[in-house]
Write a protein that holds these residues in place. Sequence first.
Motif, PDB file in Angstrom:
ATOM      1  N   ARG A   1       0.835  -1.191   0.000  1.00 31.64           N
ATOM      2  CA  ARG A   1       0.000   0.000   0.000  1.00 31.64           C
ATOM      3  C   ARG A   1       0.873   1.245   0.000  1.00 31.64           C
ATOM      4  NH1 ARG A   1      -3.087  -2.610   4.057  1.00 31.64           N
ATOM      5  NH2 ARG A   1      -3.924  -0.739   5.052  1.00 31.64           N
TER       6      ARG A   1
ATOM      7  N   GLN B   1       1.370   0.521   4.779  1.00 32.61           N
ATOM      8  CA  GLN B   1       0.388   0.177   5.818  1.00 32.61           C
ATOM      9  C   GLN B   1       0.292  -1.327   6.043  1.00 32.61           C
ATOM     10  OE1 GLN B   1      -0.199   2.266   3.035  1.00 32.61           O
ATOM     11  NE2 GLN B   1      -2.235   3.155   3.305  1.00 32.61           N
TER      12      GLN B   1
ATOM     13  N   SER C   1      -5.199   5.016   4.474  1.00 37.79           N
ATOM     14  CA  SER C   1      -6.100   3.860   4.481  1.00 37.79           C
ATOM     15  C   SER C   1      -7.561   4.249   4.687  1.00 37.79           C
ATOM     16  CB  SER C   1      -5.684   2.841   5.562  1.00 37.79           C
ATOM     17  OG  SER C   1      -4.409   2.319   5.282  1.00 37.79           O
TER      18      SER C   1
END
Length: 413
Positions: A134, A138, A243
């Motif tokens: 990511r 993350q 996120s």
Amino acid sequence: METHETLPQIISVDDHAVEPPEVWQDRLPAKYRDTGPRIVRAPLKEMTFVGGKFAPKMGAPGDDGPLADWWVYEDLHRPLTRLDTAVGYSRDEIRLEGITYEQMRPGSFSVPERLADMDVNHVQSALCFPTFPRFCGQTFTEAKDRELGLLGVRAYNDWMVEEWCGPQSRGRLIPLTLVPLWDPELAAAEVRRNAARGVRAVCFSEIPPHLGLPSIHTDHWDPFLRACDETGTVIAMHIGSSSKMPSTSADAPPAVGSTITFANCCFSMVDWLMSGTFDRFPNLRIMYAEGQIGWIPYILERADTVWEENRAWGGVADKVLRPPSELFTDHVHGCFFDDASGLRNLDAIGVGNVLYETDYPHSDSTWPRSRQVAEEQMGHLPGEVVERLVRGNAIELLGLTGEGLWGVSAPVS
């Protein structure tokens, strides 16, 4: 610009690499190969993307459902998707679906094919963000085993520097590395390790509290920020690196979030401008990938007004020592690939604060028309301004050679 030939070759500061299956299997110690990131081919039972949340369900062997290649790591099961690599498909064919490596354009994960696709698109050099980890790592930050997570971050960085941006890229691929976000001292050490081999950019979260981490209004990040400041490492924040993509409700269609993808960049930039960070770390530079630029003039106008009129009660009088717009000019870069509105207001942003990108191989990418899009939107600008936007600013920010290459001076064929 009079003809297509007048556009300088593009240096894209936001493209993406889809990691080949062996990245971690080839680099982790033997004891971790069964638990570290690995590819498994399995059916996709269901996948949704609602309200900014991505939720896939992996089937067992023999279950019904289309086959996809899945990254498996601890409890995580993450399929490759058409949104990871959409170039080469018509817009109407791009849907939220699982895919295999054979179903993606090879330039997504193979250096020779990537360079060929860059040639088609008038792109000389490109900085690439991760896919499986990511946008700021993350995946490893959320993992349970911190030792394995740190090894995973370092393995990715070694692959990025030594293979993706290695000799076969001929300096045309520019390294962008990760840090272990859960420990700012370890993050600082990783910045310095990579800076020693020529890396000038590192991923970070646009809004760390969304990841359960301290905000930049604390001194928690000082070791990391100091390492970036002292090594000239640019902090690169991509949309989605918290996120939590912007949306308005759990039942809002993805089109809502796709329209307002810039919003977290907007919030993040205000955070940084009002944090006092730039006064404490005067060499620090940050950039917002895929955030576009059209929103920046008003945010700077409003931030200056708040700083001027409300700083006494606004909690920034003793730490933000200059108008936010001045801090922006010295420290912040916005990145765009399709923003005619922002280019019409370039004077209010600053020619030196804007970078160009192509977003290959994502669904928003302007590939293979990035050249034409640039010419259509920049036709009203002087040639020297266009040169700075499409390559000159990136060369300066990322420490590239005068020819626009990373780490080498070999000519580009």
